[in-house]
Design a protein around this motif. Structure first.
Motif, PDB file in Angstrom:
ATOM      1  N   ARG A 106       0.838  -1.208   0.000  1.00  0.00           N
ATOM      2  CA  ARG A 106       0.000   0.000   0.000  1.00  0.00           C
ATOM      3  C   ARG A 106       0.874   1.260   0.000  1.00  0.00           C
ATOM      4  O   ARG A 106       0.610   2.216  -0.722  1.00  0.00           O
ATOM      5  N   VAL A 107       1.954   1.244   0.781  1.00  0.00           N
ATOM      6  CA  VAL A 107       2.847   2.402   0.871  1.00  0.00           C
ATOM      7  C   VAL A 107       3.594   2.599  -0.447  1.00  0.00           C
ATOM      8  O   VAL A 107       3.727   3.732  -0.930  1.00  0.00           O
ATOM      9  N   ILE A 108       4.042   1.506  -1.044  1.00  0.00           N
ATOM     10  CA  ILE A 108       4.718   1.605  -2.343  1.00  0.00           C
ATOM     11  C   ILE A 108       3.765   2.200  -3.376  1.00  0.00           C
ATOM     12  O   ILE A 108       4.145   3.065  -4.168  1.00  0.00           O
ATOM     13  N   GLY A 109       2.510   1.773  -3.357  1.00  0.00           N
ATOM     14  CA  GLY A 109       1.506   2.315  -4.271  1.00  0.00           C
ATOM     15  C   GLY A 109       1.278   3.798  -4.056  1.00  0.00           C
ATOM     16  O   GLY A 109       1.186   4.572  -5.010  1.00  0.00           O
ATOM     17  N   GLU A 110       1.220   4.222  -2.791  1.00  0.00           N
ATOM     18  CA  GLU A 110       1.022   5.646  -2.490  1.00  0.00           C
ATOM     19  C   GLU A 110       2.218   6.478  -2.949  1.00  0.00           C
ATOM     20  O   GLU A 110       2.050   7.558  -3.522  1.00  0.00           O
ATOM     21  N   TYR A 111       3.436   5.977  -2.735  1.00  0.00           N
ATOM     22  CA  TYR A 111       4.630   6.678  -3.208  1.00  0.00           C
ATOM     23  C   TYR A 111       4.601   6.802  -4.729  1.00  0.00           C
ATOM     24  O   TYR A 111       4.918   7.858  -5.287  1.00  0.00           O
ATOM     25  N   THR A 112       4.219   5.726  -5.400  1.00  0.00           N
ATOM     26  CA  THR A 112       4.182   5.728  -6.857  1.00  0.00           C
ATOM     27  C   THR A 112       3.167   6.747  -7.362  1.00  0.00           C
ATOM     28  O   THR A 112       3.448   7.510  -8.295  1.00  0.00           O
ATOM     29  N   LEU A 113       1.994   6.784  -6.736  1.00  0.00           N
ATOM     30  CA  LEU A 113       0.981   7.764  -7.135  1.00  0.00           C
ATOM     31  C   LEU A 113       1.483   9.188  -6.924  1.00  0.00           C
ATOM     32  O   LEU A 113       1.262  10.062  -7.777  1.00  0.00           O
ATOM     33  N   GLU A 114       2.155   9.413  -5.825  1.00  0.00           N
ATOM     34  CA  GLU A 114       2.686  10.744  -5.518  1.00  0.00           C
ATOM     35  C   GLU A 114       3.654  11.207  -6.614  1.00  0.00           C
ATOM     36  O   GLU A 114       3.600  12.354  -7.060  1.00  0.00           O
ATOM     37  N   VAL A 115       4.522  10.306  -7.067  1.00  0.00           N
ATOM     38  CA  VAL A 115       5.495  10.663  -8.101  1.00  0.00           C
ATOM     39  C   VAL A 115       4.808  10.787  -9.465  1.00  0.00           C
ATOM     40  O   VAL A 115       5.063  11.741 -10.210  1.00  0.00           O
ATOM     41  N   LEU A 116       3.921   9.856  -9.803  1.00  0.00           N
ATOM     42  CA  LEU A 116       3.243   9.899 -11.100  1.00  0.00           C
ATOM     43  C   LEU A 116       2.373  11.144 -11.264  1.00  0.00           C
ATOM     44  O   LEU A 116       2.218  11.640 -12.377  1.00  0.00           O
ATOM     45  N   LYS A 117       1.831  11.637 -10.175  1.00  0.00           N
ATOM     46  CA  LYS A 117       0.986  12.839 -10.238  1.00  0.00           C
ATOM     47  C   LYS A 117       1.766  14.007 -10.828  1.00  0.00           C
ATOM     48  O   LYS A 117       1.224  14.818 -11.581  1.00  0.00           O
ATOM     49  N   ASP A 118       3.072  14.079 -10.519  1.00  0.00           N
ATOM     50  CA  ASP A 118       3.913  15.155 -11.045  1.00  0.00           C
ATOM     51  C   ASP A 118       4.350  14.913 -12.484  1.00  0.00           C
ATOM     52  O   ASP A 118       4.712  15.842 -13.186  1.00  0.00           O
ATOM     53  N   VAL A 119       4.325  13.656 -12.916  1.00  0.00           N
ATOM     54  CA  VAL A 119       4.824  13.311 -14.251  1.00  0.00           C
ATOM     55  C   VAL A 119       3.728  13.378 -15.308  1.00  0.00           C
ATOM     56  O   VAL A 119       3.895  14.004 -16.348  1.00  0.00           O
ATOM     57  N   TYR A 124      -1.156   8.686 -13.865  1.00  0.00           N
ATOM     58  CA  TYR A 124      -1.562   8.655 -12.457  1.00  0.00           C
ATOM     59  C   TYR A 124      -2.919   7.956 -12.317  1.00  0.00           C
ATOM     60  O   TYR A 124      -3.092   7.059 -11.495  1.00  0.00           O
ATOM     61  N   VAL A 125      -3.893   8.370 -13.129  1.00  0.00           N
ATOM     62  CA  VAL A 125      -5.242   7.799 -13.050  1.00  0.00           C
ATOM     63  C   VAL A 125      -5.228   6.316 -13.433  1.00  0.00           C
ATOM     64  O   VAL A 125      -5.890   5.497 -12.793  1.00  0.00           O
ATOM     65  N   ARG A 126      -4.447   5.972 -14.436  1.00  0.00           N
ATOM     66  CA  ARG A 126      -4.352   4.559 -14.833  1.00  0.00           C
ATOM     67  C   ARG A 126      -3.778   3.711 -13.688  1.00  0.00           C
ATOM     68  O   ARG A 126      -4.300   2.642 -13.383  1.00  0.00           O
ATOM     69  N   LEU A 141     -14.801   8.475 -10.119  1.00  0.00           N
ATOM     70  CA  LEU A 141     -15.074   9.912 -10.225  1.00  0.00           C
ATOM     71  C   LEU A 141     -14.591  10.667  -8.990  1.00  0.00           C
ATOM     72  O   LEU A 141     -14.111  11.795  -9.104  1.00  0.00           O
ATOM     73  N   GLU A 142     -14.703  10.062  -7.818  1.00  0.00           N
ATOM     74  CA  GLU A 142     -14.189  10.674  -6.588  1.00  0.00           C
ATOM     75  C   GLU A 142     -12.700  10.964  -6.709  1.00  0.00           C
ATOM     76  O   GLU A 142     -12.233  12.033  -6.328  1.00  0.00           O
ATOM     77  N   GLU A 143     -11.960   9.998  -7.231  1.00  0.00           N
ATOM     78  CA  GLU A 143     -10.515  10.166  -7.405  1.00  0.00           C
ATOM     79  C   GLU A 143     -10.217  11.271  -8.407  1.00  0.00           C
ATOM     80  O   GLU A 143      -9.332  12.098  -8.183  1.00  0.00           O
ATOM     81  N   LEU A 144     -10.975  11.301  -9.508  1.00  0.00           N
ATOM     82  CA  LEU A 144     -10.786  12.363 -10.501  1.00  0.00           C
ATOM     83  C   LEU A 144     -11.098  13.738  -9.906  1.00  0.00           C
ATOM     84  O   LEU A 144     -10.355  14.698 -10.120  1.00  0.00           O
ATOM     85  N   ASN A 145     -12.181  13.831  -9.154  1.00  0.00           N
ATOM     86  CA  ASN A 145     -12.536  15.103  -8.525  1.00  0.00           C
ATOM     87  C   ASN A 145     -11.478  15.540  -7.517  1.00  0.00           C
ATOM     88  O   ASN A 145     -11.163  16.728  -7.419  1.00  0.00           O
ATOM     89  N   LEU A 147      -8.307  14.817  -7.715  1.00  0.00           N
ATOM     90  CA  LEU A 147      -7.168  15.270  -8.534  1.00  0.00           C
ATOM     91  C   LEU A 147      -7.417  16.675  -9.077  1.00  0.00           C
ATOM     92  O   LEU A 147      -6.529  17.536  -9.041  1.00  0.00           O
ATOM     93  N   ILE A 148      -8.646  16.929  -9.542  1.00  0.00           N
ATOM     94  CA  ILE A 148      -8.988  18.240 -10.091  1.00  0.00           C
ATOM     95  C   ILE A 148      -8.959  19.304  -8.994  1.00  0.00           C
ATOM     96  O   ILE A 148      -8.450  20.407  -9.207  1.00  0.00           O
ATOM     97  N   SER A 149      -9.444  18.994  -7.818  1.00  0.00           N
ATOM     98  CA  SER A 149      -9.493  19.972  -6.732  1.00  0.00           C
ATOM     99  C   SER A 149      -8.088  20.350  -6.243  1.00  0.00           C
ATOM    100  O   SER A 149      -7.884  21.456  -5.727  1.00  0.00           O
ATOM    101  N   GLU A 150      -7.121  19.470  -6.416  1.00  0.00           N
ATOM    102  CA  GLU A 150      -5.740  19.775  -6.004  1.00  0.00           C
ATOM    103  C   GLU A 150      -5.067  20.749  -6.946  1.00  0.00           C
ATOM    104  O   GLU A 150      -4.075  21.365  -6.592  1.00  0.00           O
ATOM    105  N   LYS A 151      -5.575  20.881  -8.155  1.00  0.00           N
ATOM    106  CA  LYS A 151      -4.951  21.782  -9.144  1.00  0.00           C
ATOM    107  C   LYS A 151      -5.299  23.220  -8.909  1.00  0.00           C
ATOM    108  O   LYS A 151      -6.154  23.729  -8.464  1.00  0.00           O
TER     109      LYS A 151
END
Length: 151
Positions: A106-119, A124-126, A141-145, A147-151
């Motif tokens: 779970r932690v590896i997945g969270e780290y990966t998402l954190e890095v992919l979000k910047d790339v 990231y969504v995939r 849709l919750e995840e997409l929202n 992501l959008i709210s963080e921008k």
């Protein structure tokens, strides 16, 4: 050190220097029998990192497994192989800073998402769709929202 060309077990070190990341020593060697040169790397032996899976089972950490998931998320995107390797390197650096011998997947997945979000947001969504195992379109849709709210 055995020569990869003729199998002779004696060689001499011609040149020795640290690698770019300073984690290993690169040595150029010359076989004392056939006189061909080859390169070896010397590094610190570490105990393997263990990954705690969702089912509480454990397995050794494999860089290639992480890289495969990242490559799959980045398919058909304008992301170079070098950038994908950089993502893996950054995630591994985050794992290494934890100084733990075992790390939950779970932690590896969270780290990966954190890095992919910047790339790349699509990558990231995939990755999130597989990692978070969305049960339905609403959780997606919750995840997409989010992501959008963080921008």
């Amino acid at each position: 050190m055995k020569c990869p060309y003729c199998g002779w077990e004696e060689s001499r070190v011609v040149d020795s220097r640290p690698t770019d990341d300073r984690e290993q020593i690169r040595r150029r060697r010359e076989c004392l029998r056939c006189f061909r040169r080859f390169t070896t790397y010397e590094g610190v032996e570490t105990t393997p990192m263990m990954v705690i899976k969702r089912d509480r089972g454990r397995e050794p950490y494999h860089r290639e497994k992480l890289a495969k998931g990242i490559r799959r998320a980045c398919e058909k995107r304008d992301i170079s192989t070098e950038q994908m390797e950089n993502v893996v390197d950054r995630v591994e650096a985050m794992i290494g800073r934890s100084f733990e011998k075992e790390i939950p997947s779970r932690v590896i997945g969270e780290y990966t998402l954190e890095v992919l979000k910047d790339v790349d947001e699509v990558a990231y969504v995939r990755f999130a769709s597989v990692y978070k195992q969305f049960k339905d379109i609403h959780s997606f849709l919750e995840e997409l929202n989010h992501l959008i709210s963080e921008k």
